[in-house]
Scaffold this active site. Structure first.
Site, short mmCIF file in Angstrom:
data_model
loop_
_atom_site.label_atom_id
_atom_site.label_comp_id
_atom_site.label_asym_id
_atom_site.label_seq_id
_atom_site.Cartn_x
_atom_site.Cartn_y
_atom_site.Cartn_z
N HIS A 159 0.84 -1.20 0.00
CA HIS A 159 0.00 0.00 0.00
C HIS A 159 0.88 1.25 0.00
O HIS A 159 1.73 1.40 0.87
CB HIS A 159 -0.89 -0.01 1.25
CG HIS A 159 -1.96 1.02 1.19
ND1 HIS A 159 -3.27 0.72 0.93
CD2 HIS A 159 -1.90 2.35 1.29
CE1 HIS A 159 -3.99 1.83 0.90
NE2 HIS A 159 -3.17 2.84 1.12
N LYS A 167 2.45 4.02 13.99
CA LYS A 167 3.85 3.68 14.28
C LYS A 167 4.03 2.63 15.38
O LYS A 167 5.10 2.05 15.51
CB LYS A 167 4.61 4.94 14.74
CG LYS A 167 4.74 6.02 13.69
CD LYS A 167 5.75 5.63 12.64
CE LYS A 167 5.99 6.75 11.65
NZ LYS A 167 6.70 6.28 10.47
N TYR A 206 -7.62 10.55 4.72
CA TYR A 206 -7.62 11.47 5.85
C TYR A 206 -8.53 12.63 5.49
O TYR A 206 -8.25 13.37 4.53
CB TYR A 206 -6.21 12.02 6.11
CG TYR A 206 -5.19 10.97 6.55
CD1 TYR A 206 -5.30 10.37 7.80
CD2 TYR A 206 -4.13 10.62 5.73
CE1 TYR A 206 -4.37 9.42 8.21
CE2 TYR A 206 -3.19 9.68 6.14
CZ TYR A 206 -3.33 9.08 7.37
OH TYR A 206 -2.40 8.15 7.79
N PRO A 221 -2.01 6.74 17.70
CA PRO A 221 -2.08 6.02 16.42
C PRO A 221 -2.14 6.93 15.19
O PRO A 221 -2.34 6.43 14.08
CB PRO A 221 -3.37 5.19 16.55
CG PRO A 221 -4.18 5.89 17.58
CD PRO A 221 -3.25 6.62 18.48
N TYR A 264 6.59 8.92 7.16
CA TYR A 264 5.37 8.11 7.24
C TYR A 264 5.73 6.62 7.21
O TYR A 264 5.14 5.81 7.91
CB TYR A 264 4.49 8.47 6.05
CG TYR A 264 3.04 8.02 6.11
CD1 TYR A 264 2.27 8.19 7.26
CD2 TYR A 264 2.44 7.45 4.99
CE1 TYR A 264 0.94 7.80 7.28
CE2 TYR A 264 1.11 7.06 5.01
CZ TYR A 264 0.37 7.24 6.17
OH TYR A 264 -0.95 6.86 6.19
C1 LIG Z 1 -7.01 1.38 17.08
C2 LIG Z 1 -5.53 1.21 16.96
C3 LIG Z 1 -4.93 1.20 15.69
C4 LIG Z 1 -3.55 1.05 15.55
N1 LIG Z 1 -3.00 1.06 14.30
C5 LIG Z 1 -1.65 0.89 14.15
C6 LIG Z 1 -1.04 0.76 12.84
O1 LIG Z 1 -1.71 0.80 11.81
N2 LIG Z 1 0.32 0.58 12.78
C7 LIG Z 1 1.08 0.47 13.91
O2 LIG Z 1 2.32 0.30 13.81
N3 LIG Z 1 0.52 0.55 15.18
C8 LIG Z 1 -0.81 0.74 15.32
N4 LIG Z 1 -1.37 0.75 16.57
C9 LIG Z 1 -0.53 0.54 17.76
C10 LIG Z 1 -0.20 -0.94 17.98
O3 LIG Z 1 -1.36 -1.73 17.95
C11 LIG Z 1 0.52 -1.12 19.33
O4 LIG Z 1 1.57 -0.19 19.40
C12 LIG Z 1 1.07 -2.54 19.47
O5 LIG Z 1 0.04 -3.45 19.78
C13 LIG Z 1 2.13 -2.61 20.59
O6 LIG Z 1 2.56 -3.92 20.74
P1 LIG Z 1 3.09 -4.45 22.16
O7 LIG Z 1 3.47 -5.87 21.96
O8 LIG Z 1 4.10 -3.50 22.69
O9 LIG Z 1 1.85 -4.31 23.15
P2 LIG Z 1 0.42 -5.03 23.12
O10 LIG Z 1 -0.01 -5.32 21.73
O11 LIG Z 1 -0.46 -4.19 23.98
O12 LIG Z 1 0.70 -6.43 23.84
C14 LIG Z 1 0.93 -6.51 25.22
C15 LIG Z 1 0.49 -7.91 25.70
O13 LIG Z 1 0.82 -8.03 27.08
C16 LIG Z 1 -0.26 -8.64 27.76
N5 LIG Z 1 -0.18 -8.23 29.17
C17 LIG Z 1 -0.48 -7.02 29.71
N6 LIG Z 1 -0.25 -7.02 31.04
C18 LIG Z 1 0.19 -8.26 31.34
C19 LIG Z 1 0.60 -8.89 32.56
N7 LIG Z 1 0.58 -8.22 33.72
N8 LIG Z 1 1.01 -10.17 32.52
C20 LIG Z 1 1.04 -10.87 31.35
N9 LIG Z 1 0.65 -10.33 30.17
C21 LIG Z 1 0.25 -9.04 30.16
C22 LIG Z 1 -1.51 -8.13 27.04
O14 LIG Z 1 -2.61 -9.00 27.24
C23 LIG Z 1 -1.02 -8.12 25.59
O15 LIG Z 1 -1.27 -9.34 24.93
C24 LIG Z 1 -2.76 0.91 16.73
C25 LIG Z 1 -3.35 0.90 18.01
C26 LIG Z 1 -4.71 1.04 18.13
C27 LIG Z 1 -5.35 1.04 19.49
#
Ligand SMILES: Cc1cc2nc3c(=O)[nH]c(=O)nc-3n(C[C@H](O)[C@H](O)[C@H](O)COP(=O)(O)OP(=O)(O)OC[C@H]3O[C@@H](n4cnc5c(N)ncnc54)[C@H](O)[C@@H]3O)c2cc1C
Length: 390
Positions: A75, A296, A200, A292, A387
């Protein structure tokens, strides 16, 4: 009671924890992942979708990209609409010349879980970490209702409300933060994308966004007041508001379908001054939450998991702690650059509310920024590079 010590205890099976776990196993480092939810909940959580070229490269190099290669879509265009018309940017051909790959986060998570288990890794679903403590030569994770798990290192990949971050801030690590003062109703609908591009739309009623996910699912965003209850948004209200802000009367209708999910996201960003130290290191949202507005978050999670895997391997396999000592210096400049761009995007997309002189001034700046993006090749290259770059 304590279970046997492993090399790395990873808390959290999101993108950060799962990429880290796979990369560690690839390098011969033993690890276990603790995840508080059950597998179905983790594999069903729809969030991100836009993967930067850097993330795709990391996943490909480590044999984790079969799903996204088969089902992901390249994309490279985005479209801006306002009361002054619309224009499209071919950002995939500008700047670094790198498009995104659209692949839903829950599908990536599913692939990463399967790959981790296939490599012989262990994920304990339903195991909620209740705290992390550091001891002389190890760190200990308390599991609610279960036995402690100890490791030479702990990687806190449990998101911005997790135990990893709590343990670091409790020992004095500060957090730089900003509340962008804006919220989005994030809606997932069972309908094909309505536009070829990311959309957008700037509107006096607030921002609206359109992002493809798959051929049958599309994500939409609607700026809404802080404190909005998603239950107040019926399907009719959502489609009416989307039609108004995306100016369908002028530019053509949206392809509608049932709303699968709706949630309110408050746009907030923060970065810990240091993503770890000693035996506890953080990656992903745990180390910093990014609004978001520029997609990123998941990409920074992959970047940090990659850097941390390399540093942990050096420490555990070769007794070389320089990678860990450099982890902050290696990751933070790139994290901050993503935050700067995300903040810039937020300013572009959200005009001030109201009609007073200050609001009118803010709106004219928004138009000027949009016009510069439409007409200046230098500005377009800046946009494209930031971007898609990580
Ligand atoms: C609506 C939306 C759209 C988005 N769109 C984009 C996009 O297009 N591109 C992009 O790059 N980013 C996007 N993001 C951001 C992206 O989804 C997050 O930054 C990403 O999920 C971060 O990954 P992570 O593994 O750090 O955390 P998370 O995905 O939050 O994973 C953390 C994990 O830890 C677990 N956990 C929490 N506490 C505990 C505990 N005490 N013990 C054991 N397990 C625990 C949770 O259950 C979860 O499974 C978006 C976010 C949202 C909300």
């Amino acid at each position: 009671m304590t279970t046997a010590q492993v090399g790395v205890v990873i808390v959290g099976a999101g993108p950060a924890g799962l990429v880290l776990g796979n990369l560690l196993l690839d390098r011969g480092i033993d690890c276990v992942i603790l995840e508080r939810r059950d597998r179905a909940a983790v594999e069903g959580r729809a969030r991100a979708g836009f993967l930067a070229a850097h993330s795709v490269r990391v996943l490909t190099e480590h044999g984790l990209a079969a799903g996204l290669a088969a089902r992901g879509k390249t994309h490279g265009t985005c479209l801006f609409r306002s009361d002054r018309g619309e224009f499209t940017l071919d950002y995939g051909k500008l700047g670094l010349g790198e498009p995104h790959t659209v692949y839903p986060q829950q599908e990536l998570v599913r692939d990463l879980i399967a790959a981790f288990l296939w490599r012989g890794g262990e994920i304990r679903f339903g195991a909620e970490a209740g705290g992390v403590t550091e001891e002389a030569a190890q760190a200990r994770v308390r599991v609610r209702g279960g036995a402690d798990v100890t490791g030479r290192y702990v990687a806190g990949c449990d998101g911005h409300r997790g135990t990893g971050r709590a343990a670091l801030t409790a020992r004095g690590t500060r957090t730089a933060r900003r509340d962008h003062g804006v919220s989005w109703l994030a809606v997932l609908v069972a309908a094909p994308p309505s536009l070829e591009a990311v959309g957008y739309a700037l509107h006096e009623r607030g921002f609206a966004g359109h992002m493809a996910r798959t051929d049958t699912v599309t994500r939409y965003y609607l700026q809404c007041p802080r404190g909005t209850d998603p239950a107040d948004w019926s399907e009719d209200r959502i489609w009416t508001e989307l039609a108004t802000r995306l100016r369908t009367a002028e530019f053509g209708p949206l392809r509608q379908g049932p709303v699968l999910e709706k949630a309110v996201v408050d746009l907030r960003s923060d970065v810990l001054d240091s993503p770890g130290g000693g035996r506890l290191w953080l990656a992903g949202d745990a180390a910093g939450l990014i609004s978001p507005s520029a997609a990123k978050g998941a990409n920074l999670a992959v970047l940090q998991a990659e850097l941390l895997a390399r540093a942990l391997e050096a420490a555990l396999a070769h007794g070389d702690g320089t990678g860990l000592a450099r982890y902050a210096a290696d990751s933070l400049p790139r994290v901050w650059r993503a935050h700067e761009f995300s903040h810039w995007m937020s300013g572009l997309l959200h005009g001030p509310a109201g009609q007073d002189d200050e609001a009118r001034y803010g709106r004219q700046l928004q138009y000027a920024r949009l016009e510069s993006l439409r007409t200046s090749r230098a500005h377009q290259d800046f946009f494209a590079e930031n971007y898609t770059g990580i």
